[in-house]
Design a protein around this motif. Structure first.
Motif, PDB file in Angstrom:
ATOM      1  N   THR A   4       1.810   4.370   2.912  1.00  0.00           N
ATOM      2  CA  THR A   4       0.884   4.634   1.805  1.00  0.00           C
ATOM      3  C   THR A   4       1.140   3.589   0.723  1.00  0.00           C
ATOM      4  O   THR A   4       2.280   3.396   0.296  1.00  0.00           O
ATOM      5  CB  THR A   4       1.069   6.037   1.230  1.00  0.00           C
TER       6      THR A   4
ATOM      7  N   TYR B 164      -4.099   1.512  -3.497  1.00  0.00           N
ATOM      8  CA  TYR B 164      -5.320   0.972  -2.894  1.00  0.00           C
ATOM      9  C   TYR B 164      -6.040   0.023  -3.848  1.00  0.00           C
ATOM     10  O   TYR B 164      -6.069   0.211  -5.054  1.00  0.00           O
ATOM     11  CB  TYR B 164      -6.269   2.104  -2.508  1.00  0.00           C
TER      12      TYR B 164
ATOM     13  N   LYS C 152      -4.821  -5.281   2.287  1.00  0.00           N
ATOM     14  CA  LYS C 152      -4.122  -5.140   3.570  1.00  0.00           C
ATOM     15  C   LYS C 152      -2.619  -5.053   3.322  1.00  0.00           C
ATOM     16  O   LYS C 152      -2.107  -5.651   2.381  1.00  0.00           O
ATOM     17  CB  LYS C 152      -4.417  -6.334   4.473  1.00  0.00           C
ATOM     18  N   GLN C 153      -1.950  -4.326   4.169  1.00  0.00           N
ATOM     19  CA  GLN C 153      -0.493  -4.301   4.130  1.00  0.00           C
ATOM     20  C   GLN C 153       0.056  -5.283   5.165  1.00  0.00           C
ATOM     21  O   GLN C 153      -0.531  -5.500   6.213  1.00  0.00           O
ATOM     22  CB  GLN C 153       0.041  -2.898   4.403  1.00  0.00           C
TER      23      GLN C 153
ATOM     24  N   LEU D 289      -5.860  -1.380   4.688  1.00  0.00           N
ATOM     25  CA  LEU D 289      -5.649  -0.024   4.191  1.00  0.00           C
ATOM     26  C   LEU D 289      -6.957   0.763   4.235  1.00  0.00           C
ATOM     27  O   LEU D 289      -8.038   0.217   4.004  1.00  0.00           O
ATOM     28  CB  LEU D 289      -5.159  -0.048   2.743  1.00  0.00           C
TER      29      LEU D 289
ATOM     30  N   GLY E  76      -5.598   4.495   0.856  1.00  0.00           N
ATOM     31  CA  GLY E  76      -4.406   3.687   0.682  1.00  0.00           C
ATOM     32  C   GLY E  76      -3.433   3.806   1.838  1.00  0.00           C
ATOM     33  O   GLY E  76      -2.317   3.290   1.758  1.00  0.00           O
ATOM     34  N   LYS E  77      -3.846   4.451   2.932  1.00  0.00           N
ATOM     35  CA  LYS E  77      -2.939   4.679   4.057  1.00  0.00           C
ATOM     36  C   LYS E  77      -3.229   3.723   5.209  1.00  0.00           C
ATOM     37  O   LYS E  77      -4.362   3.315   5.435  1.00  0.00           O
ATOM     38  CB  LYS E  77      -3.036   6.122   4.531  1.00  0.00           C
ATOM     39  N   SER E  78      -2.165   3.391   5.932  1.00  0.00           N
ATOM     40  CA  SER E  78      -2.275   2.534   7.112  1.00  0.00           C
ATOM     41  C   SER E  78      -1.192   2.974   8.099  1.00  0.00           C
ATOM     42  O   SER E  78      -0.020   3.115   7.729  1.00  0.00           O
ATOM     43  CB  SER E  78      -2.077   1.065   6.744  1.00  0.00           C
TER      44      SER E  78
ATOM     45  N   TYR F 136       3.221  -5.617   0.260  1.00  0.00           N
ATOM     46  CA  TYR F 136       2.029  -6.210  -0.352  1.00  0.00           C
ATOM     47  C   TYR F 136       2.417  -7.625  -0.769  1.00  0.00           C
ATOM     48  O   TYR F 136       3.403  -7.823  -1.489  1.00  0.00           O
ATOM     49  CB  TYR F 136       1.578  -5.413  -1.577  1.00  0.00           C
TER      50      TYR F 136
END
Length: 661
Positions: free
Chosen positions: A579, A582, A587-588, A611, A615-617, A637
């Motif tokens: 998380t 956002y 992208k993470q 993401l 905000g989750k990936s 990040y």
């Protein structure tokens, strides 16, 4: 949420075949006022001075639009197909309109705009032009090839129509008319053909008398005006390129107003002032003269409101004076067929030219000299000009002693500005009976003492959401001790915002707290005062993102040394759920390292994963298929390569994995 997969087997192959790291990056003089007219065409323009109204006929739209003197619409009179000529009754009680589409003359009451009568014309067709003379309403009428003049007598109990009043003059279509209501002079000229003949009638008796009918300069007459004393005629037509003047007695030429090409309109004020209009895309459109004086008093040039290179042009017959001569109304159109009513105030007054010249820079409280010149016909030496100085301490202006012009119109004065910064000197001429008012100004940059202003925290990096106090320090100033602190977060979706405004404390400090959720440019602003210059200081501070990650699919956790590991069977895929704060398009960066035989961690690969809006990936790591392998993974990040640059690079915590049988 979609789970992405990264191959551990591929990563191991990279590690043991080479030490190379493969990173996958993610990938512009005008009118005094004007108003638009809701018309498709312009046939005639008429001014009712008693009620301060302007009437504009629209033949294509079949209506008359009524406005006030400012051009604001007050009424629309519909149901008048092909309406053109307009005339106002002597008592200003009725407006008469020639309605060619009805073969009638319609009258409208000026107080209520209600129709009062519709007069049949005894068989005359296509009435187009109107003129009052000797108590009768005269009209030009006729289809092509059947032009003539008629009269409508409304003085008795019943209206009386008389046709065939043109006498021996011949008109192909409805002639253009001009008149002097009091002297009984009526003038007619051909509108539809190249005939260059004018006819002058004396209509003061029981029947019209044709005084003279002969060729003059011009044809296709757009407009005709008769002077208030009944002695002169002025015509407007595409050629010649001026407005000729003729005697009403014998049509002998009396002079000309050199207005320029393509005459379109003419009107004469009650005091004899002439407004000559031209259809000029690339030059002045309205030219003002005093009767019998051939030099211009004033000119007006319409702006370009259309889509072509040429400016707006005057409509045919599109000029009308207010009865008191205070205003001239002009109807113009642009290349898109949009019409405007332009209001020219005090047009009979010549417009003097006034200049003001002040030094570009000057020291505060020291004498400076301002000079200039007032030029205009007939302005005497000693003409008085008012002077006003505006500065930061006198924003509404402070009156200085008036100054008088010399014989050549020049003037000068000295002043010692007490305040620094931009100082403006405004000079004005009030005008007189024959000259319009004029004003001009110039600005001096007057010196002020340099001001010291600082702001701390520049270059500092903070955790996401930290409340950071910024301190602005203001040095010595004259009076003003107020400072503003602004915060401008990175990203186009967040505006520059005033955080705090106030007086600094006894130490010269003002503090403001900024919620650091993005990299932020903070600016301190001092606006200056009469003796202290304005100042600005900036500080850019940086904010990390918030990152949290969790591992799943392991069968236990345990420590190797002091490090916590997640234990996986060799054929089980680990899943890392991340998380992150956002931002659109963010992208993470998912990074994998493997513990090598040399007892060091080696980066085997990294990849960027988008993401979700939450905000989750989630990333699934393929199991290596063999035991005895230790690895670690983390999400980060990275400013710039993670899809935006609104935060500072932030690395999440490593998550350690141990693959067993």
């Amino acid at each position: 949420m979609r789970t992405r997969t990264l191959s551990t087997a591929t990563a191991l192959a990279v590690l043991f075949s080479s030490a190379a790291l493969v990173a996958v990056a993610s990938g512009p003089a005008a009118a005094d006022s004007d108003k638009l007219l809701d018309v498709r065409s312009a046939g005639d323009v008429l001014v009712d001075g008693e009620h301060r109204r302007v009437y504009v006929s629209d033949p294509k739209g079949g209506k008359i639009v009524v406005t006030d003197y400012a051009g604001t619409a007050k009424a629309t009179l519909d149901g008048l197909p092909d309406v053109e000529g307009l005339a106002l009754s002597p008592d200003s009680g009725q407006v008469y309109a020639a309605v060619a589409g009805l073969n009638r003359i319609v009258s409208v009451e000026t107080a209520s705009y209600s129709q009062t009568a519709s007069h049949a014309l005894g068989g005359a067709e296509k009435p187009r032009t109107l003129a009052w003379a000797s108590g009768k309403l005269w009209f030009g009428h006729g289809r092509s090839g059947e032009g003539g003049i008629g009269s409508l007598d409304l003085s008795g109990s019943e209206p009386v129509v008389a046709l065939g009043q043109e006498g021996e003059a011949d008109f192909y279509g409805a002639p253009e008319l001009g008149s002097d209501p009091d002297s009984g002079v009526l003038v007619a000229g051909e509108k539809e053909t190249s005939s260059d003949a004018l006819a002058v009638y004396d209509v003061s008796g029981a029947k019209p008398e044709l005084r003279v009918n002969k060729s003059v300069e011009g044809s296709f007459f757009d407009d005709i005006a008769v002077s208030p004393d009944g002695t002169q005629i002025i015509t407007a037509s595409g050629a010649p390129y001026y407005h000729p003047v003729y005697s009403t007695k014998d049509l002998s030429p009396l002079g000309r107003y050199d207005s320029g090409a393509y005459g379109a309109a003419v009107d004469i004020a009650p005091d004899g002032t002439v407004a000559a209009g031209t259809s000029s895309s690339y030059g002045p459109d309205v030219h003002i003269y005093r009767q019998g004086k051939w030099s211009k008093v004033r000119e007006y040039d319409f702006p370009n409101t259309g889509q072509t290179s040429g400016a707006d042009t005057l409509a045919e017959g599109g000029l009308a004076w207010a009865p008191d001569g205070s205003r001239l109304f002009a109807v113009s159109s642009n290349s898109e067929g949009v019409f405007s009513l332009r209001v020219l105030t005090d047009p009979a007054k010549s417009l003097p030219t006034l200049t003001v010249e002040a030094p570009a820079k000057a020291p505060r409280a020291k004498p400076l000299t301002v000079k200039g010149k007032l030029t205009g016909s007939g302005l005497p030496a000693g003409t008085e000009l008012t002077v006003v100085r505006k500065d930061v301490e006198s924003r509404d202006g402070k009156a200085l002693p008036p100054v008088k012009t010399k014989a050549d119109g020049s003037y000068s004065f000295t002043d010692s500005p007490p305040a620094g910064g931009k100082v403006t000197y405004e000079v004005a001429y009030g005008g007189d009976a024959t000259h319009a008012a004029a004003s001009a100004s110039d600005t001096v940059e007057v010196s002020r003492t340099k001001t010291t202003l600082t702001l701390d925290k520049n270059g500092k990096v903070y955790g996401y959401g930290a409340d950071v106090s910024f301190t602005a320090h203001l040095g010595t100033t004259y009076k003003n001790r107020t400072v503003e602190i602004w915060a401008d977060p990175y990203g186009a979706d967040k505006p520059n915002k005033l955080v705090k405004k106030g007086a600094v404390d006894s130490h010269g400090d003002l503090r403001a707290t900024v919620d650091m959720k993005r990299d932020t440019k903070v600016t301190a602003v001092f606006s200056g005062d009469a003796r202290s210059a304005s100042a600005k200081a900036t500080s850019t501070a940086y904010a990390k993102v918030k990152i949290s990650s969790s591992v799943s699919q392991h069968y236990k956790t345990g420590k190797i040394g002091s490090t916590k590991y997640h234990y996986f069977h060799k054929n089980t895929d680990p899943v890392l759920a991340t998380t992150m704060t956002y931002y659109e398009g963010r992208k993470q960066r998912f990074e994998l390292q493997v513990y090598g035989p040399d007892r060091k961690w080696h980066t085997t690969g990294s990849e960027y994963f988008k993401l979700g809006t939450s905000g989750k990936s989630t990333v699934r790591l393929e199991a290596p298929g063999e035991s005895g392998i230790r690895a670690r993974i983390r999400s980060s990040y990275v400013n710039g390569t993670s899809g935006d640059n609104v935060n500072s690079t932030t690395h999440g915590a490593w998550k350690y994995l141990n693959f067993t049988r």
